[in-house]
Design a protein around this motif. Structure first.
Motif, PDB file in Angstrom:
ATOM      1  N   SER A  30       0.829  -1.201   0.000  1.00  0.00           N
ATOM      2  CA  SER A  30       0.000   0.000   0.000  1.00  0.00           C
ATOM      3  C   SER A  30       0.865   1.253   0.000  1.00  0.00           C
ATOM      4  O   SER A  30       1.918   1.288   0.639  1.00  0.00           O
ATOM      5  N   ASN A  32      -0.315   3.933   1.269  1.00  0.00           N
ATOM      6  CA  ASN A  32      -0.770   4.607   2.476  1.00  0.00           C
ATOM      7  C   ASN A  32       0.206   4.292   3.617  1.00  0.00           C
ATOM      8  O   ASN A  32       0.317   3.151   4.056  1.00  0.00           O
ATOM      9  N   ARG A  35      -0.738   2.129   6.635  1.00  0.00           N
ATOM     10  CA  ARG A  35      -1.026   0.691   6.485  1.00  0.00           C
ATOM     11  C   ARG A  35       0.177  -0.149   6.899  1.00  0.00           C
ATOM     12  O   ARG A  35       1.339   0.223   6.660  1.00  0.00           O
ATOM     13  N   ASN A  55       0.518  -4.879  -6.308  1.00  0.00           N
ATOM     14  CA  ASN A  55      -0.814  -4.336  -6.063  1.00  0.00           C
ATOM     15  C   ASN A  55      -1.378  -3.906  -7.418  1.00  0.00           C
ATOM     16  O   ASN A  55      -0.871  -2.946  -8.007  1.00  0.00           O
TER      17      ASN A  55
END
Length: 143
Positions: A30, A32, A35, A55
């Motif tokens: 991720s 982010n 995360r 991903n």
């Protein structure tokens, strides 16, 4: 649910895997920073591992200096370990992909277990670790 045999790993086995591994495909990476997958990727990179993010939603972009791939099959180089940050149901097909790309190890993160996928991978000669996190294990095992 994983059997107890798949949840008990000797410290020697964990240490051997961590010492032997050089390149890790991190599935479920991720962008982010809040995360766990992002934090673990950063940690593994700091420890000297090459970590290739997987991903499909980020494929073709850069994440922590590495190109993101849509699937394990898309990675153009040899992978030692597949680190799975997906749910337990998704881990089964990912075990099959790990077998197909010739990985040595499958590492399912905390809370992730897939007994059927683990059996298929082990039958193909891979070593499988379930319900563990290398970010937790590395400080315990590598001195």
């Amino acid at each position: 649910m994983a059997t107890l045999e798949h949840l008990r790993y000797s410290p020697e086995l964990i240490a051997d895997i961590l010492h032997d591994t050089k390149t890790i495909a991190l599935v479920g990476a991720s962008a982010n920073t809040a995360r766990d997958s992002n934090e673990v990727m950063q940690f593994l990179q700091r420890k000297g591992y090459r970590v290739i993010p997987v991903n499909p939603g980020l494929a073709g972009k850069k994440l922590l200096g590495e190109t993101v791939y849509a699937s394990l099959h898309d990675i153009p180089e040899k992978i030692d370990m597949v680190d799975i940050f997906r749910n337990s149901a998704a881990a089964g097909p990912l075990c099959d992909e790990a077998i197909a790309i010739g990985a040595k190890y499958i590492w399912m993160q905390l809370g992730v277990t897939n007994e059927e996928g683990a059996r298929r991978a082990e039958a193909a000669g891979l070593t499988v670790i379930m319900n563990r996190c290398p970010k937790i294990e590395i400080p315990r095992m590598i001195r």
